[in-house]
Design an enzyme around this catalytic site. Structure first.
Site, PDB file in Angstrom:
ATOM      1  N   LYS A  57       0.828  -1.303  -0.216  1.00  0.00           N
ATOM      2  CA  LYS A  57       0.002   0.006  -0.065  1.00  0.00           C
ATOM      3  C   LYS A  57       0.849   1.234  -0.091  1.00  0.00           C
ATOM      4  O   LYS A  57       1.983   1.291   0.866  1.00  0.00           O
ATOM      5  CB  LYS A  57      -0.954   0.062   1.419  1.00  0.00           C
ATOM      6  CG  LYS A  57      -1.996   1.049   1.288  1.00  0.00           C
ATOM      7  CD  LYS A  57      -2.740   0.881   2.574  1.00  0.00           C
ATOM      8  CE  LYS A  57      -3.806   1.879   2.739  1.00  0.00           C
ATOM      9  NZ  LYS A  57      -4.717   1.712   4.098  1.00  0.00           N
ATOM     10  N   HIS A  68      -0.007   4.472   0.636  1.00  0.00           N
ATOM     11  CA  HIS A  68      -0.730   5.727   1.175  1.00  0.00           C
ATOM     12  C   HIS A  68      -1.172   5.151   2.663  1.00  0.00           C
ATOM     13  O   HIS A  68      -1.015   3.843   2.772  1.00  0.00           O
ATOM     14  CB  HIS A  68      -2.009   6.159   0.464  1.00  0.00           C
ATOM     15  CG  HIS A  68      -3.040   5.104   0.370  1.00  0.00           C
ATOM     16  ND1 HIS A  68      -3.106   4.165  -0.664  1.00  0.00           N
ATOM     17  CD2 HIS A  68      -4.152   5.015   0.948  1.00  0.00           C
ATOM     18  CE1 HIS A  68      -4.041   3.355  -0.536  1.00  0.00           C
ATOM     19  NE2 HIS A  68      -4.814   3.977   0.416  1.00  0.00           N
TER      20      HIS A  68
END
Length: 230
Positions: free
Chosen positions: A108, A110
Site C-alpha cells: 500500500k 498511502h
C-alpha cells in the site's frame, strides 16, 4: 501432541466436521501437482460464522495441545487472514490473548503503507494456513517475518496430506510439511492428517463414506511419505 494413527479424538471430530461442512469431498479431483486425487479439502467452504468459529476451536485446541511456544499469529494472504483473526479470538477466549498480523498481496502506497497489517510483527511467530502443497506460502511468510525483524517459529495447518511434494514437475521423497519442518526449521502442527482421514473412512465401512476408503488408501500408498516423525 500431533494426530496419530486414528487414535486422536480431536482429529476424528475435525474430519467429521469437514465432511459435514462439505469442505472434505470424495470423488476425483486434480491437484496442483497434477495428480488425480480421490478426495479434496477446500477450506474456503468454511464460509459462515458458525463454521469459522468451530474451525478456530479446532486450531486453538491443537495449537495449545502441541506445546509450541509463540508470541503472535501471522496469516498469509488470503486464506490465512480470516484464520489468524478467528484463531486469535478463540485463543483469547481460552485465556491466551496474543496479537496477530497478516500481509497484503501488494504494498500500500498511502496511509500506513507497506504489506503488513495488524500488530507489529515481533518475537516468535506462528504462521497459520489451511494446507501445504509445496511450502511456497511458508517461504513467502518467512521472508516477510524475517524482514520485519521477527522469528518465524512454527506453522499450524488444518490438514496434512502426507504426500510427496513436487519440484520442477517431479515427485520428491519429502512432503511439504517435512520440507518446512526439516529444511526451513519450523515446527508444524496439523489438526488432522491423511492417516486420520483413512481411519475415519475405515470406521464407516459399509456405508457410502466407507466406500471411498480403498481409493484413498491406494492414493496414500502411491504418493504417501514415511513421516513417523511428524
Amino acid at each position: 501432541m500431533v494426530s496419530g494413527e486414528g487414535k486422536d479424538r480431536l482429529a476424528q471430530d475435525f474430519v467429521q466436521f469437514s465432511v459435514e461442512s462439505g469442505v472434505l469431498r470424495f470423488g476425483q479431483f486434480r491437484t496442483k501437482a497434477g495428480r488425480d486425487s480421490p478426495y479434496f479439502f477446500n477450506a474456503g467452504l468454511f464460509d459462515d460464522g458458525l463454521k469459522l468459529g468451530r474451525l478456530a476451536q479446532f486450531y486453538a485446541r491443537r495449537i495449545l495441545d502441541s506445546g509450541i511456544e509463540f508470541d503472535m499469529l501471522f496469516g498469509p494472504a488470503y486464506k490465512g487472514i480470516p484464520l489468524a483473526a478467528a484463531i486469535a479470538i478463540e485463543l483469547a477466549r481460552l485465556g491466551r490473548n496474543v496479537p496477530y498480523a497478516y500481509n497484503r498481496k501488494e504494498a500500500k502506497d498511502h496511509g500506513e503503507g507497506g504489506v503488513l497489517v495488524g500488530a507489529p510483527v515481533r518475537g516468535r511467530v506462528l504462521i497459520v494456513d489451511d494446507v501445504m502443497s509445496a511450502g511456497t506460502a511458508a517461504r513467502e511468510s518467512i521472508a516477510l517475518i524475517e524482514a520485519a525483524g521477527a522469528r518465524p517459529h512454527a506453522m499450524a495447518i488444518a490438514l496434512d496430506r502426507q504426500e510427496k511434494a513436487t519440484e520442477n514437475g517431479q515427485d520428491v521423497d519429502h512432503s511439504a510439511v517435512q520440507y518446512v519442518r526439516d529444511r526451513l526449521g519450523l515446527q508444524v502442527c496439523a489438526i488432522a492428517r491423511l492417516t486420520d482421514l483413512l481411519e475415519y473412512l475405515r470406521r464407516h465401512a459399509g456405508d457410502s463414506l466407507g466406500a471411498h476408503h480403498a481409493a484413498v488408501l491406494a492414493y496414500r500408498q502411491r504418493f504417501g511419505v514415511d513421516d513417523q516423525d511428524t
